[in-house]
Design a protein around this motif. Sequence first.
Motif, PDB file in Angstrom:
ATOM      1  N   GLY A   1     101.174   5.843  42.168  1.00  0.00           N
ATOM      2  CA  GLY A   1     102.507   5.590  42.704  1.00  0.00           C
ATOM      3  C   GLY A   1     102.684   6.298  44.033  1.00  0.00           C
ATOM      4  N   VAL A   2     103.308   5.623  44.991  1.00  0.00           N
ATOM      5  CA  VAL A   2     103.563   6.223  46.300  1.00  0.00           C
ATOM      6  C   VAL A   2     105.035   6.041  46.655  1.00  0.00           C
ATOM      7  CG1 VAL A   2     102.909   6.324  48.729  1.00  0.00           C
ATOM      8  CG2 VAL A   2     101.204   5.655  47.026  1.00  0.00           C
ATOM      9  N   HIS A   3     105.655   7.101  47.124  1.00  0.00           N
ATOM     10  CA  HIS A   3     107.055   7.100  47.515  1.00  0.00           C
ATOM     11  C   HIS A   3     107.210   8.151  48.611  1.00  0.00           C
ATOM     12  CE1 HIS A   3     111.325   6.564  47.288  1.00  0.00           C
ATOM     13  NE2 HIS A   3     111.581   7.659  46.595  1.00  0.00           N
ATOM     14  N   GLU A   4     108.370   8.258  49.188  1.00  0.00           N
ATOM     15  CA  GLU A   4     108.638   9.315  50.168  1.00  0.00           C
ATOM     16  C   GLU A   4     110.091   9.728  50.069  1.00  0.00           C
ATOM     17  OE1 GLU A   4     110.562   9.161  53.184  1.00  0.00           O
ATOM     18  OE2 GLU A   4     111.329   7.162  52.677  1.00  0.00           O
ATOM     19  N   GLY A   5     110.361  10.963  50.477  1.00  0.00           N
ATOM     20  CA  GLY A   5     111.730  11.446  50.443  1.00  0.00           C
ATOM     21  C   GLY A   5     111.800  12.957  50.523  1.00  0.00           C
TER      22      GLY A   5
ATOM     23  N   VAL B   1     108.913   8.957  41.983  1.00  0.00           N
ATOM     24  CA  VAL B   1     107.500   8.582  42.016  1.00  0.00           C
ATOM     25  C   VAL B   1     106.849   8.798  40.653  1.00  0.00           C
ATOM     26  CG1 VAL B   1     106.500  10.803  42.769  1.00  0.00           C
ATOM     27  CG2 VAL B   1     105.447   8.631  43.482  1.00  0.00           C
ATOM     28  N   CYS B   2     107.276   9.819  39.925  1.00  0.00           N
ATOM     29  CA  CYS B   2     106.734  10.046  38.583  1.00  0.00           C
ATOM     30  C   CYS B   2     107.179   8.967  37.603  1.00  0.00           C
ATOM     31  CB  CYS B   2     107.140  11.426  38.074  1.00  0.00           C
ATOM     32  SG  CYS B   2     106.379  12.801  38.979  1.00  0.00           S
ATOM     33  N   ARG B   3     108.425   8.520  37.731  1.00  0.00           N
ATOM     34  CA  ARG B   3     108.913   7.431  36.878  1.00  0.00           C
ATOM     35  C   ARG B   3     108.191   6.124  37.211  1.00  0.00           C
ATOM     36  NH1 ARG B   3     110.572  11.283  34.434  1.00  0.00           N
ATOM     37  NH2 ARG B   3     112.757  11.852  34.126  1.00  0.00           N
ATOM     38  N   LEU B   4     107.976   5.855  38.489  1.00  0.00           N
ATOM     39  CA  LEU B   4     107.290   4.622  38.877  1.00  0.00           C
ATOM     40  C   LEU B   4     105.890   4.553  38.277  1.00  0.00           C
ATOM     41  CD1 LEU B   4     108.234   4.264  42.666  1.00  0.00           C
ATOM     42  CD2 LEU B   4     109.129   2.913  40.752  1.00  0.00           C
TER      43      LEU B   4
ATOM     44  N   ALA C   1     110.533  -2.117  42.777  1.00  0.00           N
ATOM     45  CA  ALA C   1     109.247  -1.605  43.247  1.00  0.00           C
ATOM     46  C   ALA C   1     108.288  -2.778  43.395  1.00  0.00           C
ATOM     47  CB  ALA C   1     108.698  -0.568  42.270  1.00  0.00           C
ATOM     48  N   TRP C   2     107.108  -2.478  43.945  1.00  0.00           N
ATOM     49  CA  TRP C   2     106.121  -3.520  44.220  1.00  0.00           C
ATOM     50  C   TRP C   2     104.768  -3.072  43.707  1.00  0.00           C
ATOM     51  CZ3 TRP C   2     107.497  -8.089  46.842  1.00  0.00           C
ATOM     52  CH2 TRP C   2     108.819  -8.119  47.315  1.00  0.00           C
ATOM     53  N   ILE C   3     104.096  -3.975  42.987  1.00  0.00           N
ATOM     54  CA  ILE C   3     102.812  -3.674  42.363  1.00  0.00           C
ATOM     55  C   ILE C   3     101.690  -4.423  43.075  1.00  0.00           C
ATOM     56  CG2 ILE C   3     101.421  -4.046  40.274  1.00  0.00           C
ATOM     57  CD1 ILE C   3     103.889  -3.388  38.632  1.00  0.00           C
ATOM     58  N   TYR C   4     100.562  -3.723  43.244  1.00  0.00           N
ATOM     59  CA  TYR C   4      99.376  -4.298  43.875  1.00  0.00           C
ATOM     60  C   TYR C   4      98.157  -3.885  43.063  1.00  0.00           C
ATOM     61  CZ  TYR C   4      95.557  -4.671  47.313  1.00  0.00           C
ATOM     62  OH  TYR C   4      94.382  -4.966  47.950  1.00  0.00           O
TER      63      TYR C   4
ATOM     64  N   ALA D   1      95.710   0.385  39.724  1.00  0.00           N
ATOM     65  CA  ALA D   1      96.908  -0.399  40.004  1.00  0.00           C
ATOM     66  C   ALA D   1      97.876   0.487  40.768  1.00  0.00           C
ATOM     67  CB  ALA D   1      97.555  -0.906  38.717  1.00  0.00           C
ATOM     68  N   LEU D   2      98.430  -0.055  41.832  1.00  0.00           N
ATOM     69  CA  LEU D   2      99.331   0.695  42.718  1.00  0.00           C
ATOM     70  C   LEU D   2     100.759   0.201  42.557  1.00  0.00           C
ATOM     71  CD1 LEU D   2      99.940   2.479  45.321  1.00  0.00           C
ATOM     72  CD2 LEU D   2      99.417   0.401  46.631  1.00  0.00           C
ATOM     73  N   ILE D   3     101.704   1.131  42.571  1.00  0.00           N
ATOM     74  CA  ILE D   3     103.119   0.781  42.647  1.00  0.00           C
ATOM     75  C   ILE D   3     103.728   1.570  43.805  1.00  0.00           C
ATOM     76  CG2 ILE D   3     103.854   2.536  40.945  1.00  0.00           C
ATOM     77  CD1 ILE D   3     105.941   0.418  39.984  1.00  0.00           C
ATOM     78  N   VAL D   4     104.460   0.877  44.665  1.00  0.00           N
ATOM     79  CA  VAL D   4     105.136   1.529  45.779  1.00  0.00           C
ATOM     80  C   VAL D   4     106.621   1.261  45.684  1.00  0.00           C
ATOM     81  CG1 VAL D   4     103.118   1.369  47.266  1.00  0.00           C
ATOM     82  CG2 VAL D   4     104.849  -0.417  47.386  1.00  0.00           C
ATOM     83  N   SER D   5     107.403   2.184  46.188  1.00  0.00           N
ATOM     84  CA  SER D   5     108.853   2.012  46.179  1.00  0.00           C
ATOM     85  C   SER D   5     109.243   0.870  47.100  1.00  0.00           C
ATOM     86  CB  SER D   5     109.539   3.305  46.622  1.00  0.00           C
ATOM     87  OG  SER D   5     109.130   3.670  47.927  1.00  0.00           O
ATOM     88  N   ASP D   6     110.407   0.311  46.849  1.00  0.00           N
ATOM     89  CA  ASP D   6     110.892  -0.811  47.650  1.00  0.00           C
ATOM     90  C   ASP D   6     110.972  -0.440  49.127  1.00  0.00           C
ATOM     91  OD1 ASP D   6     112.040  -3.554  47.574  1.00  0.00           O
ATOM     92  OD2 ASP D   6     113.827  -2.547  48.339  1.00  0.00           O
TER      93      ASP D   6
END
Length: 271
Positions: A102-106, A124-127, A185-188, A146-151
């Motif tokens: 999971g990748v996020h920023e803040g 990011v931990c929840r994602l 979120a978006w999964i790749y 599998a990757l999940i990124v924040s919106d």
Amino acid sequence: MTDPDRRVLVAVDMESYSGRDNVLQHRAQLAFQEVMATACGELGFDRANWLIQQGGDGELAILPPETSERAVVTRLTPVLDRLLREHNRGLSSEARIRLRVGVHEGPVHLDGANGYPGDAVVTVCRLVDSPQLKAALRQFPGAAVALIVSDRLYHDVVRQYQDLRPEHFHQVTARLPEKNFEAAAWIYVPGETIPATDVGPGPSGSVADQPNDGSGGESVDRQGRNPRPQPAGGGHVFQDVRSRGIGAFGNGNSISVSGRPEDLESWGSPR
């Protein structure tokens, strides 16, 4: 308490870690550290200056302030996938390592007494722990990551720069009801999504990502307007998934938009 720093956050979790015996857990931890170090070395990431909160089956990392969001979002997962497929070759299924990233920023407070306080850290931990991401990795046994990124990162990085093709990302609503968490979120899944032009009546192969011209179609959100879909070529059907462009997952899979739970093992929940 000092003011927070805005940082890139990476959460990584290993699939099926607790089901391993002690010896396999020990080996998995060693391999995880080796793979992460190798990937960061190849990409030029300064892992020595990552602030890492370890877990036996993964880690939460607060990256240095000069870290490129673009590089982390678009380059880390493909490299991890390649390294893990090399590592897993010839291993039994219980010994293989597969990761959710999971990748996020803040904003993050770096002076916490027992970790790193901040809503971005929680997110990011929840994602990375979301059932939607876990289901995505299960659907593709040949994938290693599998990757999940924040919106926000999807729109700021993936759509703007297209180092990875935006239509290969699929939007979900990541939900953890017991944690009172819900977020777009978006999964790749590297190597497992294909452009719409390659979708046919039979099984589809994997297509490597290349930058495109960004001319994807409108997003798909047609719940309840179509008959129950059937998977092509023995593939899977996915529910409550929206994509940029009329895309589909590889290996003959289809996207369900009916909202009926009997259609599939869902990545999301009907709205």
